[in-house]
Write a protein that holds these residues in place. Structure first.
Motif, PDB file in Angstrom:
ATOM      1  N   ALA A   8      -6.947   9.138 -24.823  1.00 31.45           N
ATOM      2  CA  ALA A   8      -5.627   7.393 -25.147  1.00 31.45           C
ATOM      3  C   ALA A   8      -4.513   8.504 -26.379  1.00 31.45           C
ATOM      4  O   ALA A   8      -3.517   7.722 -25.199  1.00 31.45           O
ATOM      5  CB  ALA A   8      -6.805   6.595 -25.851  1.00 31.45           C
ATOM      6  N   VAL A   9      -4.825   9.331 -26.770  1.00 34.37           N
ATOM      7  CA  VAL A   9      -3.009   9.646 -27.706  1.00 34.37           C
ATOM      8  C   VAL A   9      -3.137  10.727 -26.278  1.00 34.37           C
ATOM      9  O   VAL A   9      -1.875  10.683 -26.706  1.00 34.37           O
ATOM     10  CB  VAL A   9      -3.849  10.647 -28.720  1.00 34.37           C
ATOM     11  CG1 VAL A   9      -2.662  11.137 -29.358  1.00 34.37           C
ATOM     12  CG2 VAL A   9      -4.168   9.328 -29.711  1.00 34.37           C
ATOM     13  N   HIS A  10      -3.552  11.395 -25.744  1.00 35.33           N
ATOM     14  CA  HIS A  10      -3.148  12.425 -24.799  1.00 35.33           C
ATOM     15  C   HIS A  10      -2.404  11.827 -23.384  1.00 35.33           C
ATOM     16  O   HIS A  10      -1.450  12.187 -22.885  1.00 35.33           O
ATOM     17  CB  HIS A  10      -4.638  13.230 -24.273  1.00 35.33           C
ATOM     18  CG  HIS A  10      -3.665  14.901 -23.355  1.00 35.33           C
ATOM     19  ND1 HIS A  10      -4.372  15.746 -24.306  1.00 35.33           N
ATOM     20  CD2 HIS A  10      -2.906  14.619 -22.308  1.00 35.33           C
ATOM     21  CE1 HIS A  10      -4.324  16.849 -22.518  1.00 35.33           C
ATOM     22  NE2 HIS A  10      -3.721  16.010 -21.991  1.00 35.33           N
ATOM     23  N   GLY A  11      -3.216  10.758 -23.130  1.00 34.01           N
ATOM     24  CA  GLY A  11      -2.512  10.125 -22.327  1.00 34.01           C
ATOM     25  C   GLY A  11      -1.308   9.297 -22.558  1.00 34.01           C
ATOM     26  O   GLY A  11      -0.310   9.450 -21.679  1.00 34.01           O
ATOM     27  N   LEU A  12      -1.123   8.909 -23.333  1.00 34.15           N
ATOM     28  CA  LEU A  12       0.178   7.980 -23.611  1.00 34.15           C
ATOM     29  C   LEU A  12       1.199   9.092 -24.123  1.00 34.15           C
ATOM     30  O   LEU A  12       2.153   8.637 -24.253  1.00 34.15           O
ATOM     31  CB  LEU A  12      -0.345   7.180 -25.120  1.00 34.15           C
ATOM     32  CG  LEU A  12      -1.284   5.896 -24.420  1.00 34.15           C
ATOM     33  CD1 LEU A  12      -1.568   5.535 -26.600  1.00 34.15           C
ATOM     34  CD2 LEU A  12      -0.373   4.595 -24.156  1.00 34.15           C
TER      35      LEU A  12
END
Length: 141
Positions: A8-12
């Protein structure tokens, strides 16, 4: 900590970095180095919590719908991984006569709850925008 949080963090951060602010699950998966199905599962949760929007069809994908400076890692943690520090199994048995065995699970639960609160407070100080700044700084170094 679970891998969905990391995805999630990487994608955001990737969506915040993109000039057009849009990416497909395949593009995110390739960048994260994981399977698009896992990305879709995580992004679905992020959409449900109001972090991203989706657009169908040609030129579609995921788009960050909040400002990167306003999204903290604590927000993402609460949406995807809150409470994940605690193991699914604790030792001991509350029915035993031994003071250690009968109380260890409850004591360990309080330890993990405290750790979870501290982690969430720490994550509250870090934004997706800040993560992007750190990534860009690494590139320039």
């Amino acid at each position: 900590m679970n891998s969905e949080f990391v995805i999630a963090v990487h994608g955001l951060v990737l969506l915040a970095y993109r000039p057009e602010g849009m990416a497909t699950s395949e593009e995110i998966a390739e960048n994260v180095c994981t399977n698009p199905v896992r990305v879709r599962k995580v992004m679905s949760c992020l959409r449900k919590h109001g972090f991203v929007d989706t657009r169908e069809g040609q030129g579609g994908g995921y788009k960050l719908c909040r400002r990167p400076e306003e999204v903290t890692l604590a927000d993402v943690y609460r949406a995807l991984a809150a409470g994940s520090l605690a193991p699914s199994w604790c030792s001991g048995d509350p029915e035993k006569d031994c003071v250690v065995s009968s109380n260890m699970a409850e004591v360990m639960t309080s330890v993990f709850c405290g750790a979870d609160r501290h982690l969430e407070a720490y994550f509250g100080q870090i934004t997706i925008g800040g993560m992007l700044d750190k990534v860009k700084a690494k590139q320039q170094a």
